[in-house]
Write a protein that holds these residues in place. Sequence first.
Motif: not given
Lengths: 116, 113
Positions: A18-28, A77-86
């Motif tokens: 599992s992993m989390t991709l982070q995203c943040t924006q500073d433009m409100n 958040r990606l839970e239980l990564a699978a090759p199709s999520q490449t």
Amino acid sequence: NAGVTQTPKFRILKIGQSMTLQCTQDMNHNYMYWYRQDPGMGLKLIYYSVGAGITDKGEVPNGYNVSRSTTEDFPLRLELAAPSQTSVYFCASSYSTSGRTPGELFFGEGSRLTVL
Amino acid sequence: TQLLEQSPQFLSIQEGENLTVYCNSSSVFSSLQWYRQEPGEGPVLLVTVVTGGEVKKLKRLTFQFGDARKDSSLHITAAQPGDTGLYLCAGAFNAGNNRKLIWGLGTSLAVNP
């Protein structure tokens, strides 16, 4: 002038991790989106949010989860990564009102994920 | 189901040539956007068209929205290597209380020096 910042830029995962991709924006911006882009398949919407505390499914939400606790952040958040999520994942944000246009989408540089 | 078809899918031309890229649908859109994406980067907005029949120019790029707001075209005059990239169109429509975008698959343009 940061705009939309995504981390990490590259990641290799093993099947089932599992992993989390982070995203943040500073433009409100009120709207935030997560897309995946596969060769020849265009941009597919995974999840989107119209404001803090509100999220909704896009076209391809299975295997993913999101949260929007603040205006700035929209982690995927990606839970239980699978090759199709490449894929290459893009976070985007926009300011949208009740007018006819969705506003300009500002994209991050993308996160390239490989699941082996 | 709304669909956006872009053509051609691939285009390879010589510097100085003109070209037109098309974005077609059977659905009516409230607005349509064109983006350009360079390798390793996210798409960047080029233009938004809102009114049927609208024409917008951005230097050597001319964008047109169809009268019925179902289609759009992008014309590039005297293409340059810097125009190389993936051109994406995105149509906006209202779905309930939300506004949604659907994306074409893109036209991959290569301009050779």
